[in-house]
Motif scaffolding. Structure first.
Motif, PDB file in Angstrom:
ATOM      1  N   GLU A   1      -8.654 -12.954   5.822  1.00 18.04           N
ATOM      2  CA  GLU A   1      -7.417 -13.592   6.271  1.00 18.04           C
ATOM      3  C   GLU A   1      -7.618 -15.107   6.282  1.00 18.04           C
ATOM      4  OE1 GLU A   1      -4.778 -12.004   6.648  1.00 18.04           O
ATOM      5  OE2 GLU A   1      -5.158 -10.029   7.471  1.00 18.04           O
ATOM      6  N   PRO A   2      -6.646 -15.911   5.942  1.00 17.09           N
ATOM      7  CA  PRO A   2      -5.285 -15.529   5.565  1.00 17.09           C
ATOM      8  C   PRO A   2      -5.118 -15.307   4.066  1.00 17.09           C
ATOM      9  CG  PRO A   2      -5.405 -17.897   5.766  1.00 17.09           C
ATOM     10  CD  PRO A   2      -6.801 -17.375   5.965  1.00 17.09           C
ATOM     11  N   ASN A   3      -6.254 -15.146   3.362  1.00 15.47           N
ATOM     12  CA  ASN A   3      -6.152 -14.974   1.906  1.00 15.47           C
ATOM     13  C   ASN A   3      -6.424 -13.536   1.467  1.00 15.47           C
ATOM     14  OD1 ASN A   3      -5.559 -17.730   1.175  1.00 15.47           O
ATOM     15  ND2 ASN A   3      -7.659 -18.194   1.819  1.00 15.47           N
ATOM     16  N   ARG A   4      -6.240 -12.599   2.385  1.00 20.81           N
ATOM     17  CA  ARG A   4      -6.478 -11.203   2.054  1.00 20.81           C
ATOM     18  C   ARG A   4      -5.373 -10.719   1.100  1.00 20.81           C
ATOM     19  NH1 ARG A   4     -10.085  -7.550   3.743  1.00 20.81           N
ATOM     20  NH2 ARG A   4      -9.334  -5.464   4.321  1.00 20.81           N
ATOM     21  N   PHE A   5      -5.794  -9.935   0.108  1.00 20.14           N
ATOM     22  CA  PHE A   5      -4.835  -9.506  -0.912  1.00 20.14           C
ATOM     23  C   PHE A   5      -5.050  -8.031  -1.282  1.00 20.14           C
ATOM     24  CE2 PHE A   5      -7.977  -9.524  -4.307  1.00 20.14           C
ATOM     25  CZ  PHE A   5      -8.925 -10.443  -3.833  1.00 20.14           C
ATOM     26  N   VAL A   6      -4.044  -7.456  -1.902  1.00 20.14           N
ATOM     27  CA  VAL A   6      -4.084  -6.046  -2.303  1.00 20.14           C
ATOM     28  C   VAL A   6      -4.611  -5.938  -3.726  1.00 20.14           C
ATOM     29  CG1 VAL A   6      -2.673  -3.987  -2.782  1.00 20.14           C
ATOM     30  CG2 VAL A   6      -2.153  -5.441  -0.792  1.00 20.14           C
ATOM     31  N   VAL A   7      -5.481  -4.948  -3.950  1.00 17.47           N
ATOM     32  CA  VAL A   7      -5.895  -4.605  -5.308  1.00 17.47           C
ATOM     33  C   VAL A   7      -5.430  -3.175  -5.571  1.00 17.47           C
ATOM     34  CG1 VAL A   7      -7.834  -4.314  -6.893  1.00 17.47           C
ATOM     35  CG2 VAL A   7      -7.934  -6.082  -5.113  1.00 17.47           C
ATOM     36  N   VAL A   8      -4.676  -2.996  -6.643  1.00 18.58           N
ATOM     37  CA  VAL A   8      -4.199  -1.663  -7.017  1.00 18.58           C
ATOM     38  C   VAL A   8      -5.205  -1.061  -7.983  1.00 18.58           C
ATOM     39  CG1 VAL A   8      -2.301  -0.349  -8.043  1.00 18.58           C
ATOM     40  CG2 VAL A   8      -1.811  -2.429  -6.713  1.00 18.58           C
ATOM     41  N   LEU A   9      -5.652   0.167  -7.671  1.00 19.99           N
ATOM     42  CA  LEU A   9      -6.717   0.791  -8.453  1.00 19.99           C
ATOM     43  C   LEU A   9      -6.171   1.844  -9.396  1.00 19.99           C
ATOM     44  CD1 LEU A   9      -9.012   1.295  -5.340  1.00 19.99           C
ATOM     45  CD2 LEU A   9      -9.251  -0.497  -7.092  1.00 19.99           C
ATOM     46  N   PRO A  10      -6.782   1.924 -10.602  1.00 15.43           N
ATOM     47  CA  PRO A  10      -6.348   2.980 -11.545  1.00 15.43           C
ATOM     48  C   PRO A  10      -6.780   4.357 -11.031  1.00 15.43           C
ATOM     49  CG  PRO A  10      -8.221   1.762 -12.442  1.00 15.43           C
ATOM     50  CD  PRO A  10      -7.865   1.098 -11.130  1.00 15.43           C
ATOM     51  N   ALA A  11      -6.092   5.377 -11.467  1.00 16.77           N
ATOM     52  CA  ALA A  11      -6.398   6.752 -11.002  1.00 16.77           C
ATOM     53  C   ALA A  11      -7.784   7.166 -11.456  1.00 16.77           C
ATOM     54  CB  ALA A  11      -5.347   7.704 -11.560  1.00 16.77           C
TER      55      ALA A  11
ATOM     56  N   HIS B   1       0.845  -1.210   0.000  1.00 15.04           N
ATOM     57  CA  HIS B   1       0.000   0.000   0.000  1.00 15.04           C
ATOM     58  C   HIS B   1       0.878   1.256   0.000  1.00 15.04           C
ATOM     59  CE1 HIS B   1      -3.820  -2.004   0.397  1.00 15.04           C
ATOM     60  NE2 HIS B   1      -3.588  -2.489   1.605  1.00 15.04           N
ATOM     61  N   ASP B   2       1.912   1.245   0.822  1.00 16.22           N
ATOM     62  CA  ASP B   2       2.807   2.414   0.910  1.00 16.22           C
ATOM     63  C   ASP B   2       3.522   2.670  -0.421  1.00 16.22           C
ATOM     64  OD1 ASP B   2       2.041   2.740   3.511  1.00 16.22           O
ATOM     65  OD2 ASP B   2       3.909   1.989   4.406  1.00 16.22           O
ATOM     66  N   ALA B   3       3.981   1.591  -1.056  1.00 15.80           N
ATOM     67  CA  ALA B   3       4.709   1.744  -2.324  1.00 15.80           C
ATOM     68  C   ALA B   3       3.776   2.260  -3.419  1.00 15.80           C
ATOM     69  CB  ALA B   3       5.327   0.404  -2.746  1.00 15.80           C
ATOM     70  N   VAL B   4       2.533   1.758  -3.422  1.00 17.88           N
ATOM     71  CA  VAL B   4       1.550   2.193  -4.425  1.00 17.88           C
ATOM     72  C   VAL B   4       1.212   3.677  -4.210  1.00 17.88           C
ATOM     73  CG1 VAL B   4      -0.838   1.897  -5.209  1.00 17.88           C
ATOM     74  CG2 VAL B   4       0.589  -0.119  -4.778  1.00 17.88           C
ATOM     75  N   ALA B   5       1.019   4.045  -2.931  1.00 17.51           N
ATOM     76  CA  ALA B   5       0.711   5.451  -2.611  1.00 17.51           C
ATOM     77  C   ALA B   5       1.867   6.354  -3.043  1.00 17.51           C
ATOM     78  CB  ALA B   5       0.433   5.598  -1.115  1.00 17.51           C
ATOM     79  N   ALA B   6       3.086   5.885  -2.835  1.00 12.75           N
ATOM     80  CA  ALA B   6       4.258   6.678  -3.220  1.00 12.75           C
ATOM     81  C   ALA B   6       4.302   6.867  -4.738  1.00 12.75           C
ATOM     82  CB  ALA B   6       5.539   6.006  -2.729  1.00 12.75           C
ATOM     83  N   ALA B   7       3.733   5.897  -5.478  1.00 14.73           N
ATOM     84  CA  ALA B   7       3.687   5.996  -6.940  1.00 14.73           C
ATOM     85  C   ALA B   7       2.467   6.797  -7.406  1.00 14.73           C
ATOM     86  CB  ALA B   7       3.675   4.601  -7.561  1.00 14.73           C
ATOM     87  N   GLY B   8       1.655   7.286  -6.455  1.00  2.47           N
ATOM     88  CA  GLY B   8       0.549   8.178  -6.783  1.00  2.47           C
ATOM     89  C   GLY B   8      -0.779   7.488  -7.077  1.00  2.47           C
ATOM     90  N   LEU B   9      -0.903   6.186  -6.745  1.00 10.16           N
ATOM     91  CA  LEU B   9      -2.176   5.495  -6.941  1.00 10.16           C
ATOM     92  C   LEU B   9      -2.739   5.050  -5.603  1.00 10.16           C
ATOM     93  CD1 LEU B   9      -1.696   3.214 -10.089  1.00 10.16           C
ATOM     94  CD2 LEU B   9      -2.819   5.435  -9.943  1.00 10.16           C
ATOM     95  N   ARG B  10      -3.998   4.543  -5.662  1.00 11.54           N
ATOM     96  CA  ARG B  10      -4.630   4.020  -4.460  1.00 11.54           C
ATOM     97  C   ARG B  10      -4.710   2.503  -4.532  1.00 11.54           C
ATOM     98  NH1 ARG B  10      -9.551   4.456  -2.794  1.00 11.54           N
ATOM     99  NH2 ARG B  10     -10.325   4.628  -4.926  1.00 11.54           N
TER     100      ARG B  10
END
Lengths: 79, 164
Positions: free
Chosen positions: B154-164, B138-147
């Motif tokens: 849990e334990p199968n929780r995963f990150v979804v990167v959203l387009p701007a 999440h931090d790396a994605v935010a640093a790249a300007g996306l959400r």
């Protein structure tokens, strides 16, 4: 060593560490470590949704060098 | 952040965090002794968390596949702290720099996926990760300007990167 490690891990998280007993038994598929705790602590060593029991099993199996170890958690009043 | 918000945010109680580290170190040192493992325990305070690292241990018994033993040991260590202080602990445990390396890898992944999503305009889901790993992404994605968001249980929780 595993009994002692498990006893240490459990004693550190319960309210009645002096009541913690760990006994090892041999079964056909490996070993069983039976942990007895004060009845008031049973919920604590099991944890919400079994989370703490799972953590104890994961750490002990990490230390057991690939040999299967089962862990049973019971309270002192259980015969 | 406005001035009012700044005063509202409590300053981390460094002394309490150091005490957390001490309790954790005792608990872990006891385990190392019993398991006859060499190793030292480093303590630090990072922001509002106590950081405890076991360094100099040979072997990966305390890390385990995908760090699962490390996560379990962190959980138990937090409980050991909680028993002594009565406060919920957010202490972070590391063994042999495992988390540091994982953090670097995941930062790279987060950045790369953010790049993909910017180009495609389509959301992208990652593989299931631990809370620590998701936070790094999440931090790396935010640093790249996306959400990004976390989905699943849990334990199968995963990150979804959203387009701007």
């Amino acid at each position: 060593m595993l009994e002692e490690a498990l006893e240490h891990l459990v004693k550190g998280i319960v309210e009645h560490p002096d009541d913690v007993r760990v006994r090892a038994r041999r079964i056909r598929t490996g070993r069983v470590l039976e942990v007895r705790v004060h009845p008031e602590d049973l919920g604590k060593v099991i944890g919400r949704g079994g989370r703490t029991a799972k953590a104890l099993r994961t750490v002990v199996n990490g230390l057991s060098q690939g040999r299967y170890v089962r862990i049973d958690l019971v309270d002192l009043d259980t015969a | 952040m406005t001035e009012a918000e700044e005063t509202l945010k409590p300053a981390p109680d460094v002394e309490a965090l150091e005490q957390e580290g001490e309790i954790a170190a005792d608990y872990l040192e006891g385990l190392l002794d019993i398991a006859d493992m060499d190793g030292d325990i480093d303590m630090d305070v990072e922001g509002d968390r106590a950081m405890v690292s076991i360094v100099g241990v040979k072997g990966t018994e305390l890390v385990g596949p995908d760090g699962e033993v490390l996560e379990a040991l962190q959980e138990l260590t937090r409980l050991a702290v909680h028993r002594r202080t009565g406060e919920r602990s957010r202490l972070m445990l590391d063994v042999g720099g495992f988390r540091e390396r994982r953090r670097a890898e995941l930062t790279k992944i987060g950045k790369a996926v953010a790049g993909d999503v910017k180009r495609s305009g389509q959301p992208k889901a990652l593989e299931p990760m631990t809370p620590f790993e998701r936070k790094v992404v999440h931090d790396a994605v935010a640093a790249a300007g996306l959400r990004s968001e976390s989905e699943g249980e849990e334990p199968n929780r995963f990150v979804v990167v959203l387009p701007a």
